[in-house]
Write a protein that holds these residues in place. Structure first.
Motif, mmCIF file in Angstrom:
data_model
loop_
_atom_site.group_PDB
_atom_site.id
_atom_site.type_symbol
_atom_site.label_atom_id
_atom_site.label_comp_id
_atom_site.label_asym_id
_atom_site.label_seq_id
_atom_site.Cartn_x
_atom_site.Cartn_y
_atom_site.Cartn_z
ATOM 1 N N ASN A 173 -2.713 8.449 9.099
ATOM 2 C CA ASN A 173 -3.744 9.082 9.921
ATOM 3 C C ASN A 173 -4.771 8.063 10.410
ATOM 4 O OD1 ASN A 173 -2.611 11.771 9.585
ATOM 5 N ND2 ASN A 173 -3.187 11.493 7.447
ATOM 6 N N SER A 174 -4.223 6.979 10.965
ATOM 7 C CA SER A 174 -5.016 5.907 11.580
ATOM 8 C C SER A 174 -5.892 5.143 10.605
ATOM 9 C CB SER A 174 -5.891 6.453 12.727
ATOM 10 O OG SER A 174 -5.088 7.125 13.652
ATOM 11 N N SER A 175 -5.566 5.202 9.314
ATOM 12 C CA SER A 175 -6.422 4.527 8.345
ATOM 13 C C SER A 175 -5.613 3.982 7.160
ATOM 14 C CB SER A 175 -7.512 5.504 7.888
ATOM 15 O OG SER A 175 -8.485 4.834 7.124
ATOM 16 N N GLY A 231 0.806 -1.217 0.000
ATOM 17 C CA GLY A 231 0.000 0.000 0.000
ATOM 18 C C GLY A 231 0.837 1.264 0.000
ATOM 19 N N SER A 232 2.154 1.109 -0.011
ATOM 20 C CA SER A 232 3.050 2.271 -0.022
ATOM 21 C C SER A 232 3.623 2.473 -1.414
ATOM 22 C CB SER A 232 4.205 2.066 0.960
ATOM 23 O OG SER A 232 5.142 3.127 0.838
ATOM 24 N N LEU A 233 3.706 3.726 -1.851
ATOM 25 C CA LEU A 233 4.250 4.020 -3.172
ATOM 26 C C LEU A 233 5.739 4.350 -3.120
ATOM 27 C CD1 LEU A 233 1.368 6.334 -4.515
ATOM 28 C CD2 LEU A 233 1.588 3.846 -4.712
ATOM 29 N N ARG A 234 6.284 4.561 -1.925
ATOM 30 C CA ARG A 234 7.655 5.089 -1.882
ATOM 31 C C ARG A 234 8.684 3.961 -2.041
ATOM 32 N NH1 ARG A 234 10.613 5.619 2.905
ATOM 33 N NH2 ARG A 234 9.823 4.185 4.507
ATOM 34 N N ALA A 235 9.831 4.352 -2.610
ATOM 35 C CA ALA A 235 10.865 3.361 -2.952
ATOM 36 C C ALA A 235 11.396 2.635 -1.715
ATOM 37 C CB ALA A 235 12.003 4.052 -3.697
ATOM 38 N N GLY A 236 11.577 3.360 -0.620
ATOM 39 C CA GLY A 236 12.188 2.742 0.562
ATOM 40 C C GLY A 236 11.170 2.167 1.537
ATOM 41 N N SER A 237 10.016 1.778 1.046
ATOM 42 C CA SER A 237 8.900 1.370 1.913
ATOM 43 C C SER A 237 9.210 0.152 2.792
ATOM 44 C CB SER A 237 7.695 1.037 1.023
ATOM 45 O OG SER A 237 6.764 0.252 1.724
ATOM 46 N N HIS A 238 8.899 0.288 4.076
ATOM 47 C CA HIS A 238 9.029 -0.846 4.998
ATOM 48 C C HIS A 238 8.008 -1.931 4.651
ATOM 49 C CE1 HIS A 238 11.715 1.684 7.177
ATOM 50 N NE2 HIS A 238 10.777 2.535 7.550
#
Ligand SMILES: Cc1cc2nc3c(=O)[nH]c(=O)nc-3n(C[C@H](O)[C@H](O)[C@H](O)COP(=O)(O)O)c2cc1C
Length: 186
Positions: free
Chosen positions: A78-80, A8-15
């Motif tokens: 934001n909690s969602s 669900g994350s778009l960023r390259a360094g996503s955990h």
């Protein structure tokens, strides 16, 4: 057997994306994990475009349809649920009766830099998936303080979390195998 992994994350360094790469290493033999990496290109959901959805929507639906199971890793904003992930699920939810997630085994995990590991986003994601008709497996995994959980090699350093992730992917694969057996018997 094929599992589709969606971060669900778009960023390259996503955990969360890292967590999915760890999941790929923990899959039972004979199971392949495919990373879906086009989330950013999915347009905003628009009922007026349902008759002729964009190619990115068709590719997303085809990827889910071709998979035996889906593994979702969500950040918490934001909690969602991150908006772009929720948007993709709205596209996947249509047409209602024959949507590609209906009865599809799905597992949810989540990583956040906060103290709780995206538990609220995960709970909302599970609720949305259930509403869509997916078969959400019971196993859960929350990775809190995600910025401290991965080693330089990108691997999940915490043995307990790794074991939890392994149990979760095994449960997901078992759910997919059961579904296949039922389909053959029917
Ligand atoms: C807009 C925004 C809102 C966030 N809200 C939360 C939150 O409600 N709870 C939380 O634990 N972390 C929150 N975070 C921190 C994220 O957990 C952190 O950025 C995380 O690394 C995102 O996942 P990723 O590494 O997969 O991109 C927020 C981050 C952003 C950018």
């Amino acid at each position: 057997m094929r599992v589709l992994a969606v971060s669900g994350s778009l960023r390259a360094g996503s955990h969360n994306t890292r967590l999915l790469h760890e999941a790929a290493r923990l899959l039972p033999a004979g199971v392949e994990l495919e990373h879906y990496d086009e989330l950013k290109s999915v347009p905003p959901f628009d009922e007026d475009e349902e008759e002729r959805p964009a190619a990115a929507v068709e590719r997303l639906r085809a990827a889910v349809a071709a998979a035996d199971a889906v593994l979702l890793a969500t950040p918490e904003y934001n909690s969602s649920i991150p908006g772009q992930l929720k948007n993709a699920l709205d596209w996947l939810s249509r047409p209602v009766a024959t949507n590609v997630l209906r009865n599809k085994p799905v597992a949810v995990v989540g990583a956040s830099t906060g103290a709780f590991g995206a538990v609220w986003a995960q709970a909302e994601l599970r609720k949305v998936l259930a509403a869509i008709g997916a078969r959400v497996v019971a196993a859960e995994l929350a990775v809190p303080h995600a910025d401290r959980r991965f080693g330089e090699d990108g691997r999940l350093a915490d043995a307990e979390l790794r074991a939890g992730l392994e149990d979760l992917v095994v449960e997901l694969v078992e759910a997919a195998a059961e579904r296949e057996l039922r389909a053959v018997a029917a």
